[in-house]
Design a protein around this motif. Structure first.
Motif, PDB file in Angstrom:
ATOM      1  N   ARG A  99       0.831  -1.203   0.000  1.00 51.63           N
ATOM      2  CA  ARG A  99       0.000   0.000   0.000  1.00 51.63           C
ATOM      3  C   ARG A  99       0.868   1.257   0.000  1.00 51.63           C
ATOM      4  NH1 ARG A  99      -2.437   3.415   3.804  1.00 51.63           N
ATOM      5  NH2 ARG A  99      -4.543   4.131   3.226  1.00 51.63           N
ATOM      6  N   SER A 224      -7.660  -7.951   2.380  1.00 52.95           N
ATOM      7  CA  SER A 224      -8.849  -7.232   2.853  1.00 52.95           C
ATOM      8  C   SER A 224      -8.514  -6.151   3.870  1.00 52.95           C
ATOM      9  CB  SER A 224      -9.844  -8.220   3.468  1.00 52.95           C
ATOM     10  OG  SER A 224      -9.367  -8.723   4.706  1.00 52.95           O
ATOM     11  N   GLN A 226      -6.156  -3.850   3.476  1.00 51.53           N
ATOM     12  CA  GLN A 226      -5.441  -2.716   2.889  1.00 51.53           C
ATOM     13  C   GLN A 226      -6.142  -1.376   3.094  1.00 51.53           C
ATOM     14  OE1 GLN A 226      -4.567  -4.402  -1.070  1.00 51.53           O
ATOM     15  NE2 GLN A 226      -2.417  -4.312  -0.504  1.00 51.53           N
ATOM     16  N   GLY A 227      -7.452  -1.376   3.135  1.00 48.75           N
ATOM     17  CA  GLY A 227      -8.145  -0.122   3.379  1.00 48.75           C
ATOM     18  C   GLY A 227      -8.076   0.343   4.823  1.00 48.75           C
ATOM     19  N   ALA A 228      -7.688  -0.567   5.733  1.00 53.67           N
ATOM     20  CA  ALA A 228      -7.632  -0.221   7.155  1.00 53.67           C
ATOM     21  C   ALA A 228      -6.249   0.204   7.611  1.00 53.67           C
ATOM     22  CB  ALA A 228      -8.094  -1.414   7.990  1.00 53.67           C
ATOM     23  N   THR A 231      -5.106   3.604   9.653  1.00 52.93           N
ATOM     24  CA  THR A 231      -6.342   4.239  10.114  1.00 52.93           C
ATOM     25  C   THR A 231      -6.585   3.776  11.551  1.00 52.93           C
ATOM     26  OG1 THR A 231      -7.940   2.490   9.569  1.00 52.93           O
ATOM     27  CG2 THR A 231      -7.234   3.974   7.755  1.00 52.93           C
ATOM     28  N   GLU A 234      -7.113  -0.030  12.148  1.00 60.21           N
ATOM     29  CA  GLU A 234      -6.114  -1.044  11.843  1.00 60.21           C
ATOM     30  C   GLU A 234      -5.965  -2.108  12.931  1.00 60.21           C
ATOM     31  OE1 GLU A 234      -1.289  -1.273  11.391  1.00 60.21           O
ATOM     32  OE2 GLU A 234      -2.294   0.254  10.187  1.00 60.21           O
ATOM     33  N   ARG A 237      -8.991  -4.554  12.995  1.00 61.42           N
ATOM     34  CA  ARG A 237      -9.092  -5.336  11.762  1.00 61.42           C
ATOM     35  C   ARG A 237      -8.005  -6.409  11.696  1.00 61.42           C
ATOM     36  NH1 ARG A 237     -11.358  -3.161   7.293  1.00 61.42           N
ATOM     37  NH2 ARG A 237     -10.846  -5.199   6.390  1.00 61.42           N
TER      38      ARG A 237
END
Length: 357
Positions: A99, A224, A226-228, A231, A234, A237
């Motif tokens: 990322r 799954s 990667q969007g967290a 943030t 994180e 998740r």
């Protein structure tokens, strides 16, 4: 661009009573003035600056790691909620790095190994980067053995290939488990086997492709996340992901199955510091083969290892002992039983003495 990933999740049970749950061996100055993790990071800092070094660790150790390594960026100290072996650790780092930099090259190092020839090691890193930049491969560093060692796994080499420099690189024919002494002697005399160091280097895209092929459930779960990353969500998740994925080593899960594994032989005075006995090669020894740290007096004794940094410890007429003195616990152990300190750790737990762990 090259990034460093330091695996610092070990509990250090083989170094009890000096190592404890909250301060395993990578956080101790057990083999020199610096803590082991500090020494590991500083070793690669000439070629990988602090802002490109990531440490994967457990929740009990994150604050201490940040205190020992204040130069690291906060987001580069990544917490595993619990251990899931090396495959999960490496996958977490790879997807987080992807990322940040899809073209990243990552070197993966344990936090608690020693390397005496640091300049030679840095040169090997540079050679490895040149190799992986030109091909889709997974590269492992194999240590040229200095003795027939039964405590390490080995790598059997295929036919040598040229590298961009003068060093040869080899396809890996197979990984082999810790041998008995006669087999270890055969491995050493053949010239075809190297010690398996547990140090790796590859492009992020190459290792993720390997996870997709060989450990798809781990790959899917980590993707799954990667969007967290980076943030507030994180930590939670990651916990949810770790609850679902299997515990498997990178060697078993990927390296033993992949067809594009290469090995770069290195002679860097490497020591995995796997038990108290390994410190014989680190601490200064006397003529009788006694190695000690701290206040130690030894009379008519041979082959002993003594750690006594808080008060004087004296040995008289004994041989092949490990003696480790701490404020609340004393270990006395035959050297040939050093690996059983891990069993002792479990025994203390079973007897309700977890406050000493």
């Amino acid at each position: 661009m090259m990034y460093g990933v330091i695996m610092a999740g070990g509990s250090g049970t083989r170094f009890w009573p000096e190592s404890r749950k909250r301060k395993p061996k990578q956080l101790l100055s057990i083999a020199g003035e610096k803590t082991m993790i500090r020494a590991t990071v500083e070793r690669i800092e000439p070629v990988i600056p602090f802002d490109r070094i990531m440490v994967i660790t457990g929740g009990l150790h994150a604050a201490e790691i940040k205190a020992q390594l204040p130069e690291l960026r906060d987001e580069m100290v990544v917490v595993e909620p619990f251990g899931r072996n090396t495959a999960a650790c490496i996958a977490l780092a790879a997807f987080k790095l992807q990322r940040m930099d899809p073209y990243a090259v990552m070197v993966v190092l344990p936090a608690d190994h020693l390397i005496g020839k640091e300049q030679e090691f840095l040169a090997a890193l540079q050679t490895a980067v040149e190799v992986v930049s030109q091909r889709d491969c997974l590269l492992t560093f194999g240590v040229i053995p200095s003795r027939p060692e039964i405590g390490y796994g080995y790598i059997k080499l295929g036919e040598a290939q040229n590298t961009p420099g003068s060093t040869k690189i080899h396809p890996v024919e197979r990984f082999v488990e810790k041998p008995d002494l006669e087999t270890a002697k055969m491995y050493m005399s053949s010239g075809q086997y190297l010690w398996n160091s547990g140090m790796f280097l590859w492009k992020v895209e190459s290792i993720i492709r390997a996870f997709d092929e060989h450990l798809p459930e781990i790959s899917s779960s980590m993707r799954s996340l990667q969007g967290a990353f980076d943030t507030p969500d994180e930590p939670e998740r990651i916990r949810e992901t770790y609850e679902k994925i299997e515990s498997v080593s990178i060697d078993y899960g990927i390296m033993e199955k992949a067809s594009n594994v290469l090995c770069l032989p290195v002679d860097v005075d490497w020591n995995d510091v796997g038990s108290w006995v390994s410190l014989e090669d680190v601490w200064e020894s006397d003529k009788a083969g006694n190695a000690g740290l701290g206040d130690v007096v030894i009379l008519d004794s041979t082959g002993c290892i003594v750690s006594s940094t808080r008060k004087l410890t004296a040995l008289v007429g004994v041989e092949d002992l490990i003696v480790v003195d701490t404020p609340d616990a004393l270990l006395i152990c035959k050297k040939d039983r050093a690996q059983d300190v891990k069993k002792l750790h479990q025994l203390l737990k079973d007897q309700g003495l977890e406050h000493l762990l």
